[in-house]
Design a protein around this motif. Structure first.
Motif, PDB file in Angstrom:
ATOM      1  N   GLY A  87      -8.898  -8.198  -2.812  1.00 49.62           N
ATOM      2  CA  GLY A  87      -7.724  -8.362  -3.652  1.00 49.62           C
ATOM      3  C   GLY A  87      -7.933  -7.959  -5.092  1.00 49.62           C
ATOM      4  N   LYS A  88      -9.022  -8.406  -5.702  1.00 56.87           N
ATOM      5  CA  LYS A  88      -9.243  -8.136  -7.126  1.00 56.87           C
ATOM      6  C   LYS A  88      -9.585  -6.674  -7.361  1.00 56.87           C
ATOM      7  CE  LYS A  88      -9.119 -10.138 -11.136  1.00 56.87           C
ATOM      8  NZ  LYS A  88      -7.869 -10.727 -11.606  1.00 56.87           N
ATOM      9  N   GLY A  89     -10.164  -6.027  -6.371  1.00 59.45           N
ATOM     10  CA  GLY A  89     -10.557  -4.629  -6.545  1.00 59.45           C
ATOM     11  C   GLY A  89      -9.521  -3.639  -6.083  1.00 59.45           C
ATOM     12  N   SER A  90      -8.290  -4.080  -5.831  1.00 63.72           N
ATOM     13  CA  SER A  90      -7.242  -3.189  -5.330  1.00 63.72           C
ATOM     14  C   SER A  90      -6.133  -3.074  -6.371  1.00 63.72           C
ATOM     15  CB  SER A  90      -6.660  -3.724  -4.020  1.00 63.72           C
ATOM     16  OG  SER A  90      -7.664  -3.874  -3.048  1.00 63.72           O
ATOM     17  N   SER A  91      -5.781  -1.849  -6.694  1.00 66.71           N
ATOM     18  CA  SER A  91      -4.665  -1.601  -7.609  1.00 66.71           C
ATOM     19  C   SER A  91      -3.451  -1.144  -6.810  1.00 66.71           C
ATOM     20  CB  SER A  91      -5.048  -0.534  -8.636  1.00 66.71           C
ATOM     21  OG  SER A  91      -5.289   0.703  -7.982  1.00 66.71           O
ATOM     22  N   ALA A  92      -2.323  -1.077  -7.476  1.00 67.00           N
ATOM     23  CA  ALA A  92      -1.105  -0.637  -6.808  1.00 67.00           C
ATOM     24  C   ALA A  92      -1.235   0.802  -6.332  1.00 67.00           C
ATOM     25  CB  ALA A  92       0.088  -0.787  -7.756  1.00 67.00           C
ATOM     26  N   VAL A  93      -1.865   1.656  -7.149  1.00 70.58           N
ATOM     27  CA  VAL A  93      -2.064   3.052  -6.766  1.00 70.58           C
ATOM     28  C   VAL A  93      -3.049   3.154  -5.603  1.00 70.58           C
ATOM     29  CG1 VAL A  93      -2.976   5.258  -7.554  1.00 70.58           C
ATOM     30  CG2 VAL A  93      -1.488   3.931  -9.041  1.00 70.58           C
ATOM     31  N   GLY A  94      -4.102   2.328  -5.626  1.00 70.53           N
ATOM     32  CA  GLY A  94      -5.083   2.369  -4.552  1.00 70.53           C
ATOM     33  C   GLY A  94      -4.513   1.933  -3.219  1.00 70.53           C
ATOM     34  N   LEU A  95      -3.494   1.080  -3.244  1.00 70.83           N
ATOM     35  CA  LEU A  95      -2.878   0.638  -2.000  1.00 70.83           C
ATOM     36  C   LEU A  95      -1.848   1.632  -1.481  1.00 70.83           C
ATOM     37  CD1 LEU A  95      -2.334  -3.173  -2.669  1.00 70.83           C
ATOM     38  CD2 LEU A  95      -3.967  -2.162  -1.107  1.00 70.83           C
ATOM     39  N   THR A  96      -1.145   2.322  -2.353  1.00 71.31           N
ATOM     40  CA  THR A  96      -0.060   3.205  -1.915  1.00 71.31           C
ATOM     41  C   THR A  96      -0.523   4.667  -1.891  1.00 71.31           C
ATOM     42  OG1 THR A  96       0.758   3.261  -4.195  1.00 71.31           O
ATOM     43  CG2 THR A  96       1.757   1.668  -2.707  1.00 71.31           C
ATOM     44  N   ALA A  97      -0.408   5.355  -3.012  1.00 75.34           N
ATOM     45  CA  ALA A  97      -0.807   6.761  -3.075  1.00 75.34           C
ATOM     46  C   ALA A  97      -1.027   7.141  -4.536  1.00 75.34           C
ATOM     47  CB  ALA A  97       0.262   7.651  -2.456  1.00 75.34           C
ATOM     48  N   SER A 125      -3.494   9.616  -0.130  1.00 73.20           N
ATOM     49  CA  SER A 125      -3.073   8.358   0.485  1.00 73.20           C
ATOM     50  C   SER A 125      -3.946   7.197   0.055  1.00 73.20           C
ATOM     51  CB  SER A 125      -3.113   8.487   2.015  1.00 73.20           C
ATOM     52  OG  SER A 125      -2.287   9.542   2.439  1.00 73.20           O
ATOM     53  N   GLY A 126      -3.297   6.021  -0.095  1.00 68.83           N
ATOM     54  CA  GLY A 126      -4.007   4.788  -0.405  1.00 68.83           C
ATOM     55  C   GLY A 126      -4.307   4.000   0.858  1.00 68.83           C
ATOM     56  N   ALA A 127      -4.773   2.759   0.670  1.00 66.83           N
ATOM     57  CA  ALA A 127      -5.258   1.954   1.799  1.00 66.83           C
ATOM     58  C   ALA A 127      -4.160   1.683   2.821  1.00 66.83           C
ATOM     59  CB  ALA A 127      -5.833   0.638   1.276  1.00 66.83           C
ATOM     60  N   LEU A 128      -2.937   1.370   2.376  1.00 66.90           N
ATOM     61  CA  LEU A 128      -1.870   1.026   3.311  1.00 66.90           C
ATOM     62  C   LEU A 128      -1.431   2.234   4.132  1.00 66.90           C
ATOM     63  CD1 LEU A 128       0.250  -1.275   0.985  1.00 66.90           C
ATOM     64  CD2 LEU A 128      -1.099  -1.996   2.950  1.00 66.90           C
ATOM     65  N   VAL A 129      -1.416   3.401   3.522  1.00 66.95           N
ATOM     66  CA  VAL A 129      -1.024   4.607   4.262  1.00 66.95           C
ATOM     67  C   VAL A 129      -2.158   5.053   5.179  1.00 66.95           C
ATOM     68  CG1 VAL A 129      -0.182   6.971   4.030  1.00 66.95           C
ATOM     69  CG2 VAL A 129       0.465   5.251   2.344  1.00 66.95           C
ATOM     70  N   GLU A 166      -0.350  -8.850  -9.618  1.00 63.58           N
ATOM     71  CA  GLU A 166       1.057  -9.021  -9.244  1.00 63.58           C
ATOM     72  C   GLU A 166       1.707  -7.689  -8.873  1.00 63.58           C
ATOM     73  OE1 GLU A 166       2.926 -11.622  -8.690  1.00 63.58           O
ATOM     74  OE2 GLU A 166       1.272 -12.998  -9.075  1.00 63.58           O
ATOM     75  N   ASN A 167       1.386  -6.629  -9.602  1.00 62.01           N
ATOM     76  CA  ASN A 167       1.971  -5.320  -9.297  1.00 62.01           C
ATOM     77  C   ASN A 167       1.529  -4.813  -7.934  1.00 62.01           C
ATOM     78  OD1 ASN A 167       3.221  -5.243 -11.804  1.00 62.01           O
ATOM     79  ND2 ASN A 167       1.446  -4.276 -12.790  1.00 62.01           N
ATOM     80  N   ALA A 168       0.251  -5.047  -7.603  1.00 62.01           N
ATOM     81  CA  ALA A 168      -0.245  -4.616  -6.296  1.00 62.01           C
ATOM     82  C   ALA A 168       0.387  -5.431  -5.183  1.00 62.01           C
ATOM     83  CB  ALA A 168      -1.770  -4.747  -6.257  1.00 62.01           C
ATOM     84  N   ARG A 169       0.580  -6.729  -5.438  1.00 59.69           N
ATOM     85  CA  ARG A 169       1.142  -7.601  -4.401  1.00 59.69           C
ATOM     86  C   ARG A 169       2.619  -7.307  -4.156  1.00 59.69           C
ATOM     87  NH1 ARG A 169       0.155 -13.033  -6.349  1.00 59.69           N
ATOM     88  NH2 ARG A 169      -2.059 -12.791  -5.949  1.00 59.69           N
ATOM     89  N   ALA A 170       3.317  -6.837  -5.190  1.00 63.25           N
ATOM     90  CA  ALA A 170       4.748  -6.555  -5.047  1.00 63.25           C
ATOM     91  C   ALA A 170       4.997  -5.423  -4.060  1.00 63.25           C
ATOM     92  CB  ALA A 170       5.347  -6.220  -6.407  1.00 63.25           C
TER      93      ALA A 170
END
Length: 751
Positions: free
Chosen positions: A416-426, A441-445, A462-466
């Motif tokens: 969680g702490k090492g994940s950014s919004a860009v890293g999760l999406t793209a 692509s990020g982790a979710l893709v 919060e931005n990553a969780r949104a």
């Protein structure tokens, strides 16, 4: 030695031809086979090819070549640019004799070499200049796929002299096309011009391959390499796939300025792919026919009763034997006639973790998943199951996450702490070759059609969780950056673990107050497991003995091995995901309706105890339980078990600690029913007070006025901690927004 040697090599052309012909016609992988292995495979491939003029792709294992002739294998690995075309030519010659057809009727044959010896497998960070122009194999995760680009394989040049117009066809030779310098018709020099419309092209794609996490040394960043694929290898993989690539390691000079002949002295390396193979070690394979969201009819899904998994025209004998074994494993019963596969899977899932059978069963449901639904005007109903593990430290939450991650198809693990919004999406990057902006692509893709494990979920930004709000329900990631506007598929199951804010779970508070997660995000989890560390002398004794048995000599000897070994476990989950798609029977539908109504009417009248999302969760859980037993129909017993799992997990977390009743609404608004009632009373009192005074008041004045108004009830609201928290919670919920403007805050509210 007699014969013609290829210039610049130690290869005798005739010797290679003779050895390869003998290998195809005589080599037997299994000594009990009547015919040669590859001759039988050659006939089968040509039978499956309806249009013979299109040619075939013929797979050959490098290990088998080495078993037949180590010298031929060394030639193949050392000089693949020269040897592979010889293989292609001789395979075509053998095909014309075997099929007894005219040469003009057969297309080209391309040999695809894979599965090399260990000495020819490379780790990306260990590839060096000595490997250039050699055949090697690398493993990794695909993180980017470029668009398709045309690659010229035959060029037509026309003489520009007015009276000549002579045309010459130049075929690709050693990866280059040499422009003719002199016209044979008119004798003009450097008069040729390329005619693009008449040239021949093949599909070309560039992949970006990154090291797998387990291969990255501690404290270092993962390396990556460019993979160039052609023809049938194009669009065979997607970002997130784990693949083994066999190809020729090449180096190309970099053109620093476009349209200039000057080249850089630093070469750009890449791998020219010959074969792609999915990595199967210790992971569930992603089913090749799982792209079913585009279905218009449920009847398009394959059925187990059709026995398409036993078709000898599609699958090899070894694969058919495994499929038969999986069918038998799913049909095994005990003395009472009940199927035993679910018990065996639970016992074999993370055997090093003590008990927690209910949690393991829920994670197995997530691994198997539900049945994909056809797209209709009603929208999309996801088959993926989202799970949240929360509770005390040292309850094996992260261990369960790791085990699911290693087993799941296209599994991605992040913290969680090492994940950014860009890293999760793209992310937006510039392509080094075309210099254009491309999406990476990020982790979710990357975990599309797989499992995304997020540890330390409560510590995410919060931005990553949104971002997860859209992913967990709509199964997409919307991106609008740098002029790139698109919606990426993220059909992934989310498995998250979270710790309480005070390190230890407080049973007097709700799960939302313990973990401090967004309220509306909690309702998107199908299962919320509370993993609490309870003191019990017998349980503690058994746990201690279980842990000691893993390390002591005597304990290891007495330890019971899992009933389903790791390879069979992986293949069973793959088989179920690929061939079993349960549907609801009328009996199961009626049971679901009655169970939902029962859940809906639990608790008090003022409290919501079930929502339509709960009903969809029950459908998915019921389908996954039926899929575990390889059944194509969901029964009422599956629904009852799904309801029991839901009550053991999510409903146990949704209990109001003050009233002891189920309060699903606290997961939505973040406040229990008791506190909601107190806030409502507080709002009513403030309304009366403001109507009487009609002026702005400080907090101490509000307390004094309420003290008079409440009389004996003042202890329920007016102690400092309770009043401030209730007032602040009421303000956050918005119920006092219009009254708070009339109050001049002091003390705790001033901040």
């Amino acid at each position: 030695m007699e014969g013609a040697f290829i210039y610049g090599t130690t290869i005798n052309d005739e010797e290679v031809v003779k050895d390869f012909r003998a290998f195809v016609t005589t080599h037997k992988v299994d000594k009990n086979e009547e015919d040669a292995t590859y001759m039988k495979q050659l006939r089968k491939v040509w039978e499956q090819q309806e249009d013979k003029a299109k040619g075939i792709k013929f797979s050959v294992e490098g290990v088998h070549v080495h078993q037949f002739s180590p010298t031929l294998y060394d030639h193949l690995v050392s000089y693949p640019t020269e040897v592979v075309p010889i293989f292609d030519r001789e395979l075509w010659s053998l095909s014309t004799k075997e099929l007894d057809v005219e040469p003009e009727e057969l297309g080209t044959c391309q040999v695809q070499i894979f599965n090399l010896l260990d000495k020819d497998c490379r780790i990306m960070r260990c590839m060096n200049p000595t490997d250039i122009e050699r055949l090697i194999m690398v493993k990794g995760i695909v993180i980017r796929c470029s668009d398709l680009t045309p690659d010229m394989n035959a060029a037509i040049f026309r003489c520009t002299t007015e009276d000549c117009k002579n045309e010459v066809k130049i075929v690709l030779n050693h990866w280059t096309i040499e422009e003719p310098t002199k016209c044979e018709m008119c004798g003009a020099s450097h008069s040729f011009q390329i005619i693009h419309n008449d040239c021949g092209f093949t599909d070309r794609q560039v992949l970006k391959l990154q090291e797998t996490p387990e291969l990255v040394p501690d404290g270092e960043t993962p390396q990556n390499v460019a993979i160039v694929v052609f023809d049938d290898l194009v669009n065979q993989v997607r970002p997130g796939d784990r693949v083994q690539v066999t190809g020729i390691y090449r180096a190309a000079p970099v053109q620093q300025v476009r349209n200039w002949r000057m080249r850089s002295s630093v070469y750009r390396t890449y791998l020219d792919a010959i074969a792609l193979e999915y990595s199967k070690a210790q992971r569930v394979e992603a089913a090749p026919n799982m792209d079913n969201y585009g279905l218009t009819q449920a009847s398009q899904l394959p059925k187990l009763s059709d026995e398409r998994d036993l078709d000898p025209m599609t699958f090899s004998e070894d694969e058919i034997n495994w499929n038969k074994r999986m069918r038998e494993l799913g049909q095994e019963t005990d003395a009472e006639g009940n199927r035993t596969i679910i018990r065996k899977l639970i016992q074999s899932f993370a055997p090093s973790i003590f008990e927690e059978d209910e949690v393991k069963k829920g994670l197995l449901c997530q691994l198997f998943g539900g049945t994909p639904k056809p797209i209709s005007s009603k929208g999309r109903c996801r088959p993926e199951i989202n799970t949240l593990l929360c509770g005390d430290p040292s309850t094996a939450k992260s261990q369960l996450l790791q085990y699911s991650y290693k087993l799941a198809p296209r599994g991605i693990y992040t913290s969680g702490k090492g994940s950014s919004a860009v890293g999760l999406t793209a992310s937006i990057n510039k392509d080094p070759v075309t210099k254009e902006l491309v999406l990476e692509s990020g982790a979710l893709v990357l975990s599309d059609r797989g499992l995304c494990c997020i540890d330390e979920f409560d510590k995410m930004d919060e931005n990553a969780r949104a971002i997860l709000h859209e992913v967990m329900e709509q199964q997409t990631v919307s991106v609008a950056k740098s002029g790139i506007v698109c919606s990426l598929n993220a059909r992934t199951a989310i498995l998250a673990s979270a710790n309480p804010t005070d390190s230890v779970y407080n049973p007097k508070l709700s799960v939302v107050e313990n973990i401090k997660l967004p309220k509306n995000l909690m309702t998107r989890f199908d299962l919320i497991w509370l993993m609490l560390d309870k003191r019990n002398r017998d349980t503690d004794h058994r746990l201690a003995m279980h842990l000691l048995s893993m390390y002591s000599e005597g304990g290891q000897a007495a330890r019971v091995d899992p009933e389903v070994d790791a390879e069979a476990f992986r293949r069973y989950v793959t088989f179920a995901r690929q061939w079993v798609f349960p549907t609801l029977s009328d009996e199961a539908a009626a049971t679901l309706e009655s169970s939902y109504m029962d859940l809906r009417n639990q608790g008090s009248r003022e409290v919501i105890t079930a929502t339509p999302r709960i009903l969809e969760s029950l459908i998915r859980l019921s389908e996954s339980l039926a899929k575990m037993e390889l059944r194509e129909t969901v029964r009422a017993a599956d629904v009852h078990e799904a309801v029991r799992l839901l009550k053991a997990a999510t409903y146990a977390a949704a209990v109001d600690p003050e009233t002891g009743l189920i309060d699903w609404e606290q997961l939505i608004v973040g406040v229990s029913a008791g506190k909601r009632k107190r806030m409502k009373d507080l709002e009513t009192l403030l309304q009366e007070l403001m109507a009487e005074r009609g002026e702005a008041m400080r907090e101490d004045a509000v307390k004094a006025a309420l003290n008079e108004k409440l009389g004996e009830r003042k202890e329920q609201l007016l102690n400092d901690a309770e009043f401030s928290s209730a007032l602040r919670a009421a303000e956050q919920a918005g119920v006092l927004r219009r009254h708070m403007k009339m109050i001049e805050p002091a003390g705790p509210l001033a901040s």
